[in-house]
Design a protein around this motif. Structure first.
Motif, PDB file in Angstrom:
ATOM      1  N   LEU A 181      51.531  33.488  34.996  1.00 14.13           N
ATOM      2  CA  LEU A 181      50.525  34.550  34.962  1.00 14.13           C
ATOM      3  C   LEU A 181      51.268  35.875  34.844  1.00 14.13           C
ATOM      4  N   THR A 182      51.130  36.500  33.697  1.00 13.77           N
ATOM      5  CA  THR A 182      51.807  37.763  33.411  1.00 13.77           C
ATOM      6  C   THR A 182      50.858  38.919  33.681  1.00 13.77           C
ATOM      7  N   VAL A 183      51.369  39.935  34.382  1.00 17.62           N
ATOM      8  CA  VAL A 183      50.575  41.131  34.660  1.00 17.62           C
ATOM      9  C   VAL A 183      51.231  42.331  33.983  1.00 17.62           C
ATOM     10  N   MET A 221      43.607  47.181  41.988  1.00 18.48           N
ATOM     11  CA  MET A 221      44.312  46.087  41.313  1.00 18.48           C
ATOM     12  C   MET A 221      44.515  44.903  42.252  1.00 18.48           C
ATOM     13  N   LEU A 222      44.921  45.184  43.478  1.00 16.79           N
ATOM     14  CA  LEU A 222      45.106  44.115  44.460  1.00 16.79           C
ATOM     15  C   LEU A 222      43.818  43.327  44.654  1.00 16.79           C
ATOM     16  N   ASP A 247      52.666  28.990  38.706  1.00 15.59           N
ATOM     17  CA  ASP A 247      54.020  28.684  39.158  1.00 15.59           C
ATOM     18  C   ASP A 247      54.852  29.955  39.253  1.00 15.59           C
ATOM     19  N   TRP A 248      54.530  30.923  38.391  1.00 18.66           N
ATOM     20  CA  TRP A 248      55.186  32.228  38.436  1.00 18.66           C
ATOM     21  C   TRP A 248      54.170  33.328  38.159  1.00 18.66           C
ATOM     22  N   VAL A 249      54.225  34.371  38.953  1.00 16.60           N
ATOM     23  CA  VAL A 249      53.568  35.629  38.600  1.00 16.60           C
ATOM     24  C   VAL A 249      54.668  36.507  38.028  1.00 16.60           C
ATOM     25  N   LEU A 250      54.563  36.816  36.749  1.00 18.01           N
ATOM     26  CA  LEU A 250      55.609  37.534  36.027  1.00 18.01           C
ATOM     27  C   LEU A 250      55.216  38.991  35.894  1.00 18.01           C
ATOM     28  N   THR A 251      56.074  39.855  36.375  1.00 14.92           N
ATOM     29  CA  THR A 251      55.760  41.278  36.375  1.00 14.92           C
ATOM     30  C   THR A 251      56.944  42.065  35.833  1.00 14.92           C
ATOM     31  N   ALA A 278      50.846  43.409  41.392  1.00 16.84           N
ATOM     32  CA  ALA A 278      51.089  42.001  41.062  1.00 16.84           C
ATOM     33  C   ALA A 278      52.030  41.364  42.069  1.00 16.84           C
ATOM     34  N   GLY A 279      53.099  42.062  42.411  1.00 20.48           N
ATOM     35  CA  GLY A 279      54.059  41.511  43.363  1.00 20.48           C
ATOM     36  C   GLY A 279      53.468  41.311  44.741  1.00 20.48           C
ATOM     37  N   LEU A 280      52.725  42.295  45.214  1.00 23.97           N
ATOM     38  CA  LEU A 280      52.113  42.193  46.544  1.00 23.97           C
ATOM     39  C   LEU A 280      51.074  41.076  46.597  1.00 23.97           C
ATOM     40  N   ALA A 281      50.204  41.041  45.594  1.00 20.16           N
ATOM     41  CA  ALA A 281      49.148  40.030  45.597  1.00 20.16           C
ATOM     42  C   ALA A 281      49.742  38.626  45.579  1.00 20.16           C
ATOM     43  N   ALA A 282      50.745  38.410  44.735  1.00 22.49           N
ATOM     44  CA  ALA A 282      51.358  37.086  44.638  1.00 22.49           C
ATOM     45  C   ALA A 282      52.069  36.709  45.925  1.00 22.49           C
ATOM     46  N   ALA A 283      52.865  37.622  46.474  1.00 20.01           N
ATOM     47  CA  ALA A 283      53.634  37.311  47.676  1.00 20.01           C
ATOM     48  C   ALA A 283      52.723  36.978  48.851  1.00 20.01           C
ATOM     49  N   LYS A 284      51.630  37.699  48.991  1.00 24.30           N
ATOM     50  CA  LYS A 284      50.711  37.435  50.107  1.00 24.30           C
ATOM     51  C   LYS A 284      50.005  36.094  49.956  1.00 24.30           C
TER      52      LYS A 284
END
Length: 366
Positions: A9-11, A83-84, A97-101, A111-117
């Motif tokens: 999932l690319t943001v 965005m979150l 499998d990956w959030v790509l930012t 994107a990083g915060l949403a995925a990590a949480k």
């Protein structure tokens, strides 16, 4: 039974991210065709102007976004929060499998915060860059996302060293710069989209400038200082300035008037911008990406800031930091002829960064 395809999932949300995503999306195409990868492209809408967003998707052959959140404008907190709120259910739905930012924008941070949480792995393209100026929103974004990421794709050895100094050593990969991939891939196409004839510009006979960072546009004294410096440059050769919407608004607000030799034009497409960069006498900019593109094309760069993430271009003698001081801008311009005779070592890989990123994303996931 065929294995489940890897979901990426690319943001993206801002102009520099579209450029980088174009290279990686192209490298993903074979795996997508073989149904080894399912790629979900999310556009936050952070850049929503036609010339700042849609034109890039058209010119760079980026696949159309599967989802456009339509979030643009507002302050940092409001934008990032919105965005979150919208990214969380998308990540829960797709369980990538990956959030790509990419890079260092509010879209990157969200994107990083949403995925990590949600305990989904984060991959960060252009990891490890540091200006060491915490007043820049971009610096806060990139530092936080690096510390949230599971795979960190670094463009330079300096970026790897920065992460090591912060205790980040796992999942760090030196891959080169995807911007170099793109510059090589689109070089010939850019020449066919040249605007130089329209504006009467001769090769090496003009300066190109950009100015968009909040630290410059939102400070009246800095904005006036930069335009005073551009006026001095215009005594030597015409200055072409594709004007960012925020800069235009602040100029009107602060009563900043350009010198007659500074030609303000509307934002241009990426290919047109590459051609303008490649044939300029020198480039005056506060953009990180353009500093690198100047180096790719062997054009001296004058950076309208006190620091840069791309310290290696300064060390190589092809980039000069002048802040917003007119006199320092004029002094740097006088040295540009000498700069062109300096060696220009390979700093950003050999044009295969996107392929290496894709290989690393699929490693152990197939």
């Amino acid at each position: 039974m065929n294995p489940k395809p890897t979901c990426i999932l690319t943001v993206v949300g801002a102009r520099p991210q579209f450029i980088k995503a174009a290279a990686v999306a192209r490298a993903l195409e074979p795996a997508i065709a073989e149904k080894r990868v399912r790629h979900v492209l999310v556009h936050t809408g952070q850049h929503y102007d036609q010339n700042m967003s849609e034109l890039f998707f058209e010119q760079l052959d980026i696949p159309r976004a599967d989802i456009n959140l339509g979030i643009g404008g507002g302050g940092h907190g409001r934008m990032t929060g919105a965005m979150l709120e919208q990214l969380e259910p998308l990540i829960e739905q797709h369980r990538p499998d990956w959030v790509l930012t990419y890079g260092d924008t509010n879209s990157t941070l969200a994107a990083g915060l949403a995925a990590a949480k949600l305990h989904r792995p984060v991959a960060h393209v252009e990891a490890g860059l540091r200006s060491f100026n915490r007043r820049m929103p971009e610096e806060i974004n990139r530092v936080l996302v690096d510390h949230l990421s599971d795979r960190l794709f670094c463009p330079t050895t300096a970026a790897v060293d920065n992460l090591s100094q912060e205790g980040i050593r796992e999942g760090v990969h030196l891959v080169g710069d995807v911007m170099y991939d793109v510059a090589l891939f689109y070089r010939d196409r850019a020449a066919s989209r040249s605007l130089r004839a329209r504006f009467g510009l001769e090769v090496g006979g003009y300066f190109l400038s950009t100015c968009h960072r909040a630290e410059n546009t939102d400070d009246p004294s800095r904005l006036r200082g930069i335009f005073a410096g551009l006026a001095l440059a215009a005594r030597e050769a015409p200055v072409v300035l594709p004007l960012h919407p925020r800069t235009r608004a602040r100029m009107a607000e602060f009563g900043v008037k350009p010198d007659p030799g500074v030609h303000l034009i509307e934002p241009v497409g990426y290919l047109e911008m590459l051609d303008l960069e490649a044939h300029a006498r020198a480039i005056l900019t506060d953009s990180g990406g353009i500093q690198k593109e100047a180096y790719f094309y062997g054009v001296p760069c004058i950076t309208l800031r006190t620091e840069t993430e791309w310290v290696e271009t300064v060390s190589a003698g092809w980039n000069t930091l002048v802040d917003a001081h007119p006199e320092r801008i004029a002094e740097a311009i006088e040295c540009t002829s000498e700069t062109r005779h300096r060696p220009r070592p390979e700093l950003y890989g050999c044009g295969d960064a996107a392929r290496r990123i894709v290989d690393l994303l699929l490693e152990g996931k197939e």
